[in-house]
Write an enzyme that holds these catalytic residues in place. Structure first.
Site, PDB file in Angstrom:
ATOM      1  N   LYS A  68       0.816  -1.228   0.000  1.00 48.61           N
ATOM      2  CA  LYS A  68       0.000   0.000   0.000  1.00 48.61           C
ATOM      3  C   LYS A  68       0.847   1.275   0.000  1.00 48.61           C
ATOM      4  CE  LYS A  68      -4.068  -2.039   2.226  1.00 48.61           C
ATOM      5  NZ  LYS A  68      -5.037  -1.919   3.348  1.00 48.61           N
ATOM      6  N   ASP A 105     -10.278   2.585   3.127  1.00 43.87           N
ATOM      7  CA  ASP A 105     -10.563   1.846   4.366  1.00 43.87           C
ATOM      8  C   ASP A 105     -11.477   2.649   5.282  1.00 43.87           C
ATOM      9  OD1 ASP A 105      -9.105  -0.422   3.705  1.00 43.87           O
ATOM     10  OD2 ASP A 105      -7.246   0.365   4.555  1.00 43.87           O
TER      11      ASP A 105
END
Length: 281
Positions: A68, A105
């Site tokens: 990420k 998220d």
């Protein structure tokens, strides 16, 4: 003949990712000629893969651990959440060939609570967040975006909680784990972002005696779906929300970017993933 738009989950490993099931469900539901697969990206090749993403044949991708941060660094543009966290889990190529990145998220966390506990943030007072990893960072960011007055972060390694507090400023407060009992009575929201309580991991072992009955309790763990924390909270009358919806809602923005339709997280999708989880269990 139209070109089939292709997206994928990328990371190392990706064999057990349920993202293809989620996106495959939506492609079928909306009758779209797209594809969503898995692409394992060796850590040694990750920087090159994301830097040369326009040559991958994909219109975009999801990014899972451990890539990420590398993916975010390769992007030409980042949304506010990805910029704040230095990590991206959703990538897409815009019309000019620029690689854009987002961190969804926090959006997934909020979308899950909005759907399953409507009005949960109407009195955005005090939130207690357990853990200080990547998921905690996204959740703290999202709670501050909903104007929570204070977000208390508890972690066994207190230096990690302090590092998060320093990132997010005066409305966040860092504490060692053993001070949790002193603050539980103030909570309007209790969030577990650790892996404690997950199948195969150590139990969370939390005494909720001092938690107000009005507090909402949620857990990002979804295997098992109803963790010990949620069972204990439910038994004493607290509202609870499980972690499965966070997985589903965080997938929505990427699908919309790649395939042009904003998909709905519906009961059929939830049932499909639950059935798959039960087969694994």
């Amino acid at each position: 003949m139209s070109i089939v738009r292709k997206a994928a989950i990328t990371g190392w490993p990706v064999a057990h990712s349920r993202s293809p099931m989620v996106h495959g469900y939506w492609l079928k539901k909306y009758g779209l000629e797209g594809e969503y697969g898995r692409q394992a990206v060796d850590p040694d090749l990750a920087e090159k893969f994301y830097s040369d993403f326009s040559g991958s044949g994909l219109v975009g991708c999801n990014v899972t651990v451990p890539h990420k941060e590398i993916a975010a660094a390769a992007c030409d543009e980042l949304d506010d959440a990805a910029a704040a966290m230095g990590a991206a889990n959703t990538l897409w190529l815009d019309g000019t060939g620029k690689l854009c990145g987002a961190n969804t998220d926090g959006i997934g966390f909020l979308g899950n609570l909005d759907q399953l506990a409507p009005g949960w943030d109407s009195d955005a007072g005090t939130a207690i967040v357990l853990g200080a990893g990547g998921a905690a960072r996204a959740i703290v960011w999202s709670l501050l975006s909903r104007n929570f007055k204070s977000v208390h972060i508890f972690n066994r390694t207190v230096s990690k909680a302090i590092a998060l507090k320093e990132e997010f400023g005066t409305r966040t407060i860092a504490h060692p784990w053993d001070k949790l009992v002193d603050y539980l009575g103030q909570a309007d929201l209790l969030v577990n972002t650790t892996s404690l309580g997950m199948t195969g991991k150590a139990a969370l072992e939390l005494d909720l005696s001092d938690l107000p009955k009005s507090a909402l309790v949620t857990d990002i763990v979804y295997v098992p779906l109803k963790t010990d924390l949620l069972q204990q909270a439910e038994a004493r009358g607290n509202r609870t929300v499980d972690g499965l919806g966070m997985l589903l809602h965080q997938a929505v923005p990427g699908f919309e970017r790649w395939f042009g339709i904003r998909p709905e997280v519906d009961e059929n999708l939830r049932s499909l993933i639950l059935s798959d989880l039960e087969q694994d269990g």
